[in-house]
Design an enzyme around this catalytic site. Sequence first.
Site, PDB file in Angstrom:
ATOM      1  N   ARG A   1       0.814  -1.222   0.000  1.00 18.80           N
ATOM      2  CA  ARG A   1       0.000   0.000   0.000  1.00 18.80           C
ATOM      3  C   ARG A   1       0.844   1.267   0.000  1.00 18.80           C
ATOM      4  O   ARG A   1       0.299   2.350   0.012  1.00 18.80           O
ATOM      5  CB  ARG A   1      -0.968  -0.032   1.165  1.00 18.80           C
ATOM      6  CG  ARG A   1      -1.775  -1.300   1.134  1.00 18.80           C
ATOM      7  CD  ARG A   1      -3.068  -1.259   1.889  1.00 18.80           C
ATOM      8  NE  ARG A   1      -3.744  -2.508   1.607  1.00 18.80           N
ATOM      9  CZ  ARG A   1      -3.660  -3.594   2.373  1.00 18.80           C
ATOM     10  NH1 ARG A   1      -3.002  -3.566   3.491  1.00 18.80           N
ATOM     11  NH2 ARG A   1      -4.265  -4.704   2.030  1.00 18.80           N
TER      12      ARG A   1
ATOM     13  N   GLY B   1      -1.052 -11.937   7.991  1.00 18.67           N
ATOM     14  CA  GLY B   1      -0.916 -13.389   8.060  1.00 18.67           C
ATOM     15  C   GLY B   1      -1.894 -14.130   8.956  1.00 18.67           C
ATOM     16  O   GLY B   1      -1.778 -15.347   9.111  1.00 18.67           O
TER      17      GLY B   1
ATOM     18  N   GLU C   1      -4.728 -15.294   8.616  1.00 15.71           N
ATOM     19  CA  GLU C   1      -5.522 -16.393   8.048  1.00 15.71           C
ATOM     20  C   GLU C   1      -4.809 -17.732   8.196  1.00 15.71           C
ATOM     21  O   GLU C   1      -5.410 -18.787   8.063  1.00 15.71           O
ATOM     22  CB  GLU C   1      -5.858 -16.107   6.589  1.00 15.71           C
ATOM     23  CG  GLU C   1      -7.164 -15.363   6.403  1.00 15.71           C
ATOM     24  CD  GLU C   1      -7.214 -14.016   7.085  1.00 15.71           C
ATOM     25  OE1 GLU C   1      -6.257 -13.250   6.926  1.00 15.71           O
ATOM     26  OE2 GLU C   1      -8.191 -13.737   7.798  1.00 15.71           O
TER      27      GLU C   1
ATOM     28  N   ASP D   1     -14.439 -12.129  10.344  1.00 13.05           N
ATOM     29  CA  ASP D   1     -13.250 -11.658   9.622  1.00 13.05           C
ATOM     30  C   ASP D   1     -13.275 -10.142   9.447  1.00 13.05           C
ATOM     31  O   ASP D   1     -12.917  -9.625   8.393  1.00 13.05           O
ATOM     32  CB  ASP D   1     -13.150 -12.352   8.251  1.00 13.05           C
ATOM     33  CG  ASP D   1     -11.789 -12.112   7.598  1.00 13.05           C
ATOM     34  OD1 ASP D   1     -10.855 -11.661   8.286  1.00 13.05           O
ATOM     35  OD2 ASP D   1     -11.674 -12.364   6.380  1.00 13.05           O
TER      36      ASP D   1
ATOM     37  N   ARG E   1     -14.663  -1.806  10.302  1.00 15.62           N
ATOM     38  CA  ARG E   1     -15.182  -2.805   9.359  1.00 15.62           C
ATOM     39  C   ARG E   1     -16.463  -3.455   9.895  1.00 15.62           C
ATOM     40  O   ARG E   1     -17.271  -3.957   9.108  1.00 15.62           O
ATOM     41  CB  ARG E   1     -14.078  -3.847   9.133  1.00 15.62           C
ATOM     42  CG  ARG E   1     -14.302  -4.781   7.987  1.00 15.62           C
ATOM     43  CD  ARG E   1     -12.963  -5.333   7.520  1.00 15.62           C
ATOM     44  NE  ARG E   1     -13.068  -6.654   6.951  1.00 15.62           N
ATOM     45  CZ  ARG E   1     -12.028  -7.400   6.589  1.00 15.62           C
ATOM     46  NH1 ARG E   1     -10.807  -6.923   6.742  1.00 15.62           N
ATOM     47  NH2 ARG E   1     -12.185  -8.597   6.070  1.00 15.62           N
TER      48      ARG E   1
ATOM     49  N   TRP F   1     -13.393   0.111  -3.581  1.00 22.73           N
ATOM     50  CA  TRP F   1     -12.205  -0.023  -2.730  1.00 22.73           C
ATOM     51  C   TRP F   1     -11.303   1.177  -2.940  1.00 22.73           C
ATOM     52  O   TRP F   1     -10.106   1.018  -3.132  1.00 22.73           O
ATOM     53  CB  TRP F   1     -11.450  -1.288  -3.077  1.00 22.73           C
ATOM     54  CG  TRP F   1     -12.160  -2.563  -2.831  1.00 22.73           C
ATOM     55  CD1 TRP F   1     -13.078  -3.156  -3.629  1.00 22.73           C
ATOM     56  CD2 TRP F   1     -12.012  -3.442  -1.700  1.00 22.73           C
ATOM     57  NE1 TRP F   1     -13.503  -4.332  -3.072  1.00 22.73           N
ATOM     58  CE2 TRP F   1     -12.856  -4.539  -1.895  1.00 22.73           C
ATOM     59  CE3 TRP F   1     -11.225  -3.400  -0.551  1.00 22.73           C
ATOM     60  CZ2 TRP F   1     -12.957  -5.582  -0.988  1.00 22.73           C
ATOM     61  CZ3 TRP F   1     -11.311  -4.447   0.354  1.00 22.73           C
ATOM     62  CH2 TRP F   1     -12.174  -5.514   0.133  1.00 22.73           C
TER      63      TRP F   1
END
Lengths: 543, 281
Positions: free
Chosen positions: A134, A194, A196, A303, A330, A469
């Site tokens: 990013r 990381g 996940e 999530d 979120r 996005w």
Amino acid sequence: MKAAKFFLSLLLFCLCSPSKASAQDVPYKRLLHSDTEPQNWFMYGGDYQSKRFSFLKQITPQNVVNLRPAWIYQRSRPGEMIEDSPVVVDGIMYIVEPPSTVTALDARTGLAIWSWTPALPRVVKVDGYHATSRGVAVLDDMVYIGTIDCHLVALDRKTGAVRWSVTLGDNKINYGLTAAPMAIDGKIIIGPSGSEDGVRGFIDAYDAKTGKRLWRLYTVPDPGEPGSETWGGGQILGGAAWNKGSYDPELNLIYWGTGNPAPDYNGDGRPGDDLYTCSLLAINPDTGKVKWYFQYTPHDTHDWDGTQVPVLFNASLDGKPRKLLSVANRNGFYYVLDRVTGEFVAGVPFVKETYAKGLDAKGRPIVLPNTDPGTEPVLVYPSNNGGVDWVSPAYNPLSKTFFVNAREMGAYFAKSKLPDKPLVVGTGMVMGGRGNSYLSGDDSYGAIRALDVTTGKRKWEFKMQAPSWVAPLATASNLLFSADDEGDFFALDSNTGKVLWHFRTGGSFISSDTRSSPITYEVNGKQYVEAADGDTFIAFALP
Amino acid sequence: MSAIRSCLIVALVFALGSLARNTLPASQDPQRRPGTQSAAPPIVGDPDKGRDLFQANCSGCHGIDAGGGDGPDIQQAPASLGDATVANIIRRGVPDTPMVGFFSIGDAGAADIVAYIRKLGSTMSSETTKGDPRKGEEIYNSSGCPACHMIAGQGGEIGPELTSIGAKRGPSNLHQRLIDPGVNLPKEGNVGDRGKWTLYLLYRAVTNDGHVTEGIRMGEDSFSIVLKDVNGNFHALYKPNLRSLEKEPLKSLMPSFKDTLSSAEMDDLVAYLVSLKGATP
């Protein structure tokens, strides 16, 4: 008179020679006072408050209709989607081409000056995130990049030569860097992705000159450490702090969000709040110690993470001046916190919300029944990409308006059976279910929403065909730039939400996989607005 | 962290993974052995594990029973193509189709899915058709279908091309569409995490000066929409110039054949459509 002529010549020389000007140092002081140099876009969020706001006023609501492309830079290598938010210093733009190539461009023409690409392993593990970056950070004579295989690298700003490189974590077990680093006085701060795969999240600080690690803050405890009691005796996994934070130099605190616990969708093996996942941490950057934390989503099973970039602002509440921060999270709630103490000040949903009926007096979600992923899928708003995912908000301090690119979308969440054996980090993704069964695109939409910064009350919205996005960008001339998911870059009147200009960039922001964060800067008296789309970086300017 | 979007498998890893495979000596690469399928060691998957993976990753397009939806019926795919080939398709996808590669599922995961599909295929025989496709072709031609649909280069272009419709849709699905053409419209393919848009969705647009346009949405963004009317004409409309823009769900430019065809005729027509398996250029 002679002296005046000399200085005028020097000034012109500097203004007309960006490559020469780039030789200037970028000491911490310039970053600290970035508001006094609106021609530069010094860091990921524009400034330490992460406002994504510019005092540049050449482009106005009256003349924005004349905006046109000044240059286009085509990415030099195929790869994952562009998620970069460029940095511009003294006429040089530093972009990241996925996954981890840093390229310096002449910000007036888009001409490449140098480019650096890391030697990556043949196989890079990126479970649960995209092989992209990013952005970079600049400090003094260096540019800093986190690479996808989890190295933090310092490059010479003039040549792109490597000055130092350190490894943060083992990519073989899914540690990788996608966030832009933060540069403060003598330090570079960054956290890897990381969760996940169940890696243990952390935030690191490095000596900016040498790359020596100054501290590491693990975001989740070891068994027996404070906070471990909130995992119910189960495995403690996740909490990757994979986005960028904000910084208050006066309070000497950085504010950094943490990611989801693992497994993502099945929380049966980790009963409790799972601290300090999905939280905001206020950290002393000298010591790496946490001053306070605020958990947005205890025991997350959707999530949702908690890595959204906080915006720092001051306001008067009940007649008292307060140091505050706000986050569009979120999980669909907009939060206002006291950034000195972490006290919850206000919170309201900013998108359709079926997970919680509200927030209690301490800001904890009042969770509704039947919203946890079931063995049969459960429809919950917002989707697993949330009311907003990682793209930053923008904040206009003049009108005290917070802008968020909201995602109005629900998804079906389901959990799957957990393995009988303890999870071993490195064996692969441990999702424990799924949350990506989205409702039809025709039942979803995106919207740029303008919120009162202290209350979250909506002032206006601009609806888009699909959730996008793309971060908003606000300017002092009351413009608000962003883009929809179909490839239209646009400018709105930031007081009303009225469309003033739009430009079809030629690639869909989704089909070409670009998740842009527009910026603005000025060179030689000309203001530019930059956005990425598809395979291109495009700078717009007035004729 | 960012959600797992199985359809958007990380390209770099895919590319690097492919590179890694491509650099293997042929003797080490099962995909390159002579007589690929027979020589490769049999893949033994676990259908119970495969069920979860199938439902999470495949059922959205291929239906919960693998009997087809927006994607084709694949119940018999392992039997007809071989386990290794199907596993390979799962991992790598089919170029130029909405079937993307599910690389991150891994060899074991792909084998589990194949085992589950094979189990489905053996326990659930695919739907059979009752009608006579020859008669069905006559009914197709006499009922006005070619005015809007194209088969092997012949016909109109208002509705979807039907050249290979039988490879994509089962009989009950086709039967339902003849009765209720506006219901359960197909969705577009791989759109990542945006949510699939409905294809052939009918819109009614009224401009600020009162002009009405009704047609199928061919493209739309936040600022404009392109509609195709019943005559096949395109109308590019700028949203700020519209007084209203309404979706017309459940409506279709295609008429229902519920009252115009007998049950036997409907079976014949369905049988004909099911027989259309591919292009004959």
